[in-house]
Design an enzyme around this catalytic site. Structure first.
Site, PDB file in Angstrom:
ATOM      1  N   GLU A 426       0.824  -1.222   0.000  1.00  0.00           N
ATOM      2  CA  GLU A 426       0.000   0.000   0.000  1.00  0.00           C
ATOM      3  C   GLU A 426       0.855   1.267   0.000  1.00  0.00           C
ATOM      4  O   GLU A 426       0.440   2.301   0.514  1.00  0.00           O
ATOM      5  CB  GLU A 426      -0.970   0.019   1.204  1.00  0.00           C
ATOM      6  CG  GLU A 426      -2.019  -1.068   1.190  1.00  0.00           C
ATOM      7  CD  GLU A 426      -2.745  -1.160  -0.126  1.00  0.00           C
ATOM      8  OE1 GLU A 426      -2.963  -0.118  -0.754  1.00  0.00           O
ATOM      9  OE2 GLU A 426      -3.036  -2.286  -0.546  1.00  0.00           O
TER      10      GLU A 426
HETATM   11  C1  LIG Z   1       2.803  -9.288   0.816  1.00  0.00           C
HETATM   12  C2  LIG Z   1       2.554  -8.291  -0.269  1.00  0.00           C
HETATM   13  C3  LIG Z   1       1.257  -8.071  -0.704  1.00  0.00           C
HETATM   14  C4  LIG Z   1       1.016  -7.169  -1.738  1.00  0.00           C
HETATM   15  N1  LIG Z   1      -0.262  -7.017  -2.199  1.00  0.00           N
HETATM   16  C5  LIG Z   1      -0.486  -6.251  -3.311  1.00  0.00           C
HETATM   17  C6  LIG Z   1      -1.774  -6.213  -3.933  1.00  0.00           C
HETATM   18  O1  LIG Z   1      -2.723  -6.813  -3.458  1.00  0.00           O
HETATM   19  N2  LIG Z   1      -1.911  -5.488  -5.075  1.00  0.00           N
HETATM   20  C7  LIG Z   1      -0.879  -4.804  -5.635  1.00  0.00           C
HETATM   21  O2  LIG Z   1      -1.073  -4.166  -6.658  1.00  0.00           O
HETATM   22  N3  LIG Z   1       0.361  -4.817  -5.068  1.00  0.00           N
HETATM   23  C8  LIG Z   1       0.584  -5.525  -3.927  1.00  0.00           C
HETATM   24  N4  LIG Z   1       1.831  -5.575  -3.362  1.00  0.00           N
HETATM   25  C9  LIG Z   1       2.921  -4.813  -3.962  1.00  0.00           C
HETATM   26  C10 LIG Z   1       3.320  -3.616  -3.102  1.00  0.00           C
HETATM   27  O3  LIG Z   1       2.333  -2.619  -3.188  1.00  0.00           O
HETATM   28  C11 LIG Z   1       4.707  -3.139  -3.570  1.00  0.00           C
HETATM   29  O4  LIG Z   1       5.628  -4.103  -3.094  1.00  0.00           O
HETATM   30  C12 LIG Z   1       5.047  -1.768  -3.031  1.00  0.00           C
HETATM   31  O5  LIG Z   1       4.259  -0.791  -3.634  1.00  0.00           O
HETATM   32  C13 LIG Z   1       6.521  -1.395  -3.239  1.00  0.00           C
HETATM   33  O6  LIG Z   1       6.928  -1.657  -4.538  1.00  0.00           O
HETATM   34  P1  LIG Z   1       8.273  -2.512  -4.778  1.00  0.00           P
HETATM   35  O7  LIG Z   1       8.157  -3.727  -3.944  1.00  0.00           O
HETATM   36  O8  LIG Z   1       8.459  -2.667  -6.226  1.00  0.00           O
HETATM   37  O9  LIG Z   1       9.424  -1.648  -4.155  1.00  0.00           O
HETATM   38  P2  LIG Z   1      10.248  -0.516  -4.921  1.00  0.00           P
HETATM   39  O10 LIG Z   1       9.316   0.403  -5.597  1.00  0.00           O
HETATM   40  O11 LIG Z   1      11.323  -1.145  -5.717  1.00  0.00           O
HETATM   41  O12 LIG Z   1      10.877   0.245  -3.681  1.00  0.00           O
HETATM   42  C14 LIG Z   1      12.042  -0.244  -2.994  1.00  0.00           C
HETATM   43  C15 LIG Z   1      12.564   0.850  -2.076  1.00  0.00           C
HETATM   44  O13 LIG Z   1      12.890   2.014  -2.832  1.00  0.00           O
HETATM   45  C16 LIG Z   1      12.161   3.129  -2.368  1.00  0.00           C
HETATM   46  N5  LIG Z   1      11.741   3.961  -3.507  1.00  0.00           N
HETATM   47  C17 LIG Z   1      11.196   3.553  -4.667  1.00  0.00           C
HETATM   48  N6  LIG Z   1      10.934   4.595  -5.459  1.00  0.00           N
HETATM   49  C18 LIG Z   1      11.305   5.700  -4.785  1.00  0.00           C
HETATM   50  C19 LIG Z   1      11.255   7.091  -5.054  1.00  0.00           C
HETATM   51  N7  LIG Z   1      10.767   7.577  -6.194  1.00  0.00           N
HETATM   52  N8  LIG Z   1      11.734   7.945  -4.125  1.00  0.00           N
HETATM   53  C20 LIG Z   1      12.208   7.482  -2.949  1.00  0.00           C
HETATM   54  N9  LIG Z   1      12.268   6.185  -2.636  1.00  0.00           N
HETATM   55  C21 LIG Z   1      11.812   5.294  -3.530  1.00  0.00           C
HETATM   56  C22 LIG Z   1      10.959   2.569  -1.629  1.00  0.00           C
HETATM   57  O14 LIG Z   1      10.481   3.461  -0.630  1.00  0.00           O
HETATM   58  C23 LIG Z   1      11.543   1.300  -1.035  1.00  0.00           C
HETATM   59  O15 LIG Z   1      12.172   1.568   0.178  1.00  0.00           O
HETATM   60  C24 LIG Z   1       2.088  -6.450  -2.304  1.00  0.00           C
HETATM   61  C25 LIG Z   1       3.388  -6.663  -1.842  1.00  0.00           C
HETATM   62  C26 LIG Z   1       3.623  -7.572  -0.847  1.00  0.00           C
HETATM   63  C27 LIG Z   1       5.038  -7.787  -0.388  1.00  0.00           C
END
Ligand SMILES: Cc1cc2nc3c(=O)[nH]c(=O)nc-3n(C[C@H](O)[C@H](O)[C@H](O)COP(=O)(O)OP(=O)(O)OC[C@H]3O[C@@H](n4cnc5c(N)ncnc54)[C@H](O)[C@@H]3O)c2cc1C
Length: 567
Positions: A426
């Site tokens: 989220e």
């Molecule tokens: C158990 C679980 C359930 C989930 N359920 C759903 C679901 O039902 N539906 C759905 O659509 N998604 C779901 N997700 C996905 C979840 O929303 C994403 O994992 C989350 O939005 C973060 O994206 P990412 O994992 O690609 O991390 P990334 O975007 O790669 O981020 C990694 C790190 O980099 C930082 N970062 C990234 N971009 C920036 C920026 N521009 N500026 C500063 N810092 C930044 C982040 O804060 C974080 O610390 C789920 C994930 C998990 C683990």
């Protein structure tokens, strides 16, 4: 089976519900809100706690140990989940806060979240089934055309069908705009959806005959993303959606996190082409608030477990017999801190829910705008606080239980594992910080912050211990003003998460001051007053640190280049 957490105390939740800012006004505004009288609220919470005891406590253990699996291409949930969901639907639990016209009971959002806490306290993975379903119902009610509303609303409202939120992809996590899933019109009012979605919670399961994926995709006709409803079954047949796998993860094992392939799946456009992300915020808003409630449930279970354990476990003391560990000052310190976090998080969830209802129902346009702005201000804070407090409280609970806490014999280690993702899904904490900085402070009209500061200052002036909150609010206002004016974007962004922390301290201080002001006339109120005072006592030094970090600018990241010798 492991020792379950001690039973929930619905009277404690009800006391906070009655003390939460906004509830009295809501009762004046709408008949169905007034129907949620204190007696009715307590009866509903009692019943919810009983449901959780009867159906969910045992699932938490089984779900954690066994997780979900794929059989013949479909996700099977662990034993007991189908029966528990059927009982949940039968009991009418999904309908609480949805409007009567849409098949709901029209009760306040806060009551649905008070119930949600009790579900999450017993089994946070199970709690992830109703949340996207209820949130999708709000989305469909707001934007879908008549035919879809008629087909889906009653079934989502009742829980007969469920829903998922389908946004993330491998290259589109925080960076949603990099999404590649495409939608093409098929000429008959339908669309063909093609792409790979990642990490979709309950993206498939065996609990309900139909799942509606609320999915964002690109279309040729617009720069913006568009929103689609993509059912797992259409025209009585399986839609072209393949469950690629269930992710192996640290916690929340009974919640299947699915990779889904959409292979020309049939979907329906919801609302306006190109406005999908903006529309999706109706769902995201509810789900972020739910993350706060989920953290609260996990934290409440961990804190109650630790409190009881510490009264039983005997170590130390000066006499011949060891004494209960809760007679040691250090253990008391931890237990007070945990209790304060639980009570304050509960107050924050309920306050935010009330503001979102006031934003919809206040009679005066200015009052509606104030409530909406305050709800928007609080949203990234309550979401982040749910994630932070649940992890910190679960970690402290392990500390209080000592070696026993680190073993699987006790449920607190599961709480820690389950809680860890709450600051990631989220929207990560980093993204919540940037949201607060850019959308609310820099680009916004300042209304949310102004409303919050006014509410906070009123609470601070009402109690003798209010000076700490007053100081924290001043620091927040100063930091927000400075970061709004900051021209160096790297310096501003470097302070975003610290600004969020400062806003979190101010918001938790606001709730703490309101709790500290309660009359000490009942055991429940005495607990709430103690929690509020404890939190306020430690507030100002933390706020000073967060303020300094928020304004440290590029200095915070100055050493980064040294980390990669080759760069
Ligand atoms: C158990 C679980 C359930 C989930 N359920 C759903 C679901 O039902 N539906 C759905 O659509 N998604 C779901 N997700 C996905 C979840 O929303 C994403 O994992 C989350 O939005 C973060 O994206 P990412 O994992 O690609 O991390 P990334 O975007 O790669 O981020 C990694 C790190 O980099 C930082 N970062 C990234 N971009 C920036 C920026 N521009 N500026 C500063 N810092 C930044 C982040 O804060 C974080 O610390 C789920 C994930 C998990 C683990």
């Amino acid at each position: 089976m492991r020792a379950p957490p001690p039973p929930a105390d619905p009277a404690l939740v009800a006391a906070q519900y009655e003390a939460a800012p906004g509830i009295e006004r809501l009762r004046e505004l709408k008949e169905s809100f007034a129907a949620g009288s204190p007696e009715t609220v307590l009866a509903i919470l009692d019943e919810a706690a009983r449901f959780a005891d009867d159906h969910l406590i045992a699932l938490n253990d089984v779900g954690d140990a066994q997780g979900c699996r794929i059989v013949d291409g479909r996700v099977h949930t662990p034993p007991g989940h189908r029966e528990a969901w059927a009982a949940f639907v039968e009991g009418g639990w999904p309908t609480l806060d949805l409007p009567e016209a849409e098949g709901g009971q029209g009760l306040p959002t806060a009551l649905a979240f008070a119930v949600q806490e009790l579900l999450d306290r017993a089994c946070p993975a199970f709690g992830m089934i109703p949340v996207p379903t209820r949130s999708a119902a709000r989305l469909i009610a707001a934007f879908a055309d008549e035919a879809i509303r008629v087909e889906w609303m009653p079934r989502l409202a009742s829980g007969e069908w469920t829903a998922s939120i389908c946004i993330s992809e491998v290259d589109a996590g925080s960076d949603v705009m990099r999404m590649r899933t495409r939608a093409e019109p098929t000429g008959d009012g339908r669309w063909a959806i093609t792409g790979e979605k990642q990490w979709i919670s309950f993206g498939d399961h065996d609990l309900a005959p139909r799942i509606g994926h609320c999915l964002l995709a690109r279309t040729a006709g617009s720069e913006g993303l568009s929103l689609f409803l993509v059912p797992d079954h259409t025209d009585g047949q399986r839609n072209a959606i393949v469950v690629r796998r269930i992710e192996e993860k640290m916690g929340l094992h009974a919640s299947p996190t699915c990779a889904l392939g959409f292979e020309g799946a049939t979907g329906w456009l919801i609302g306006e082409e190109g406005r999908g992300l903006q529309q999706m915020f109706v769902m995201i808003t509810n789900m972020r608030l739910a993350t706060g409630a989920q953290g609260l449930g996990i934290a409440a279970a961990a804190a109650a477990t630790a409190l009881n354990y510490a009264a039983d476990r005997k170590q130390g003391g000066r006499g011949p017999q060891p004494v209960p560990i809760d007679t040691h000052a250090d253990v008391q310190r931890m237990l007070l801190d945990m209790t304060a976090r639980v009570e304050i998080l509960r107050g924050l969830v309920l306050a935010t829910a009330n503001q979102s209802d006031l934003a919809a129902h206040e009679t005066d346009a200015e009052a509606r705008a104030d409530a909406a702005a305050l709800a928007q201000w609080l949203l990234p804070i309550v979401k982040t606080t749910g994630g932070d407090f649940s992890f910190e409280v679960a970690s402290s609970a392990i500390q209080v239980l000592g070696g026993a806490g680190y073993t699987r014999e006790w449920p607190v280690e599961q709480g820690l594992r389950d809680a860890r993702v709450l600051t990631i899904f989220e929207g990560t904490t980093g993204i919540q910080g940037l949201d607060l900085l850019h959308r609310r402070v820099r680009r916004g009209d300042g209304r949310g912050l102004a409303c919050f500061l006014a509410a906070g200052r009123m609470a601070a002036s009402a109690i003798p211990e209010g000076a700490a909150l007053g100081r924290t609010l001043d620091l927040l206002e100063e930091a927000a003003t400075a970061l709004k004016a900051e021209e160096d974007m790297v310096a501003a962004d470097a302070g975003a998460t610290a600004l969020l922390r400062l806003a979190q301290l101010a918001a938790t201080g606001w709730i703490a001051a309101r709790l500290a002001a309660l009359p000490e006339d009942t055991p429940v109120h005495r607990r709430l007053v103690a929690a509020g005072r404890h939190w306020l006592a430690g507030l100002a030094p933390r706020a000073t640190l967060a303020h300094a970090e928020a304004l440290a600018g590029r200095a915070i990241v100055a050493g980064f280049d040294a980390l990669h010798a080759e760069r």
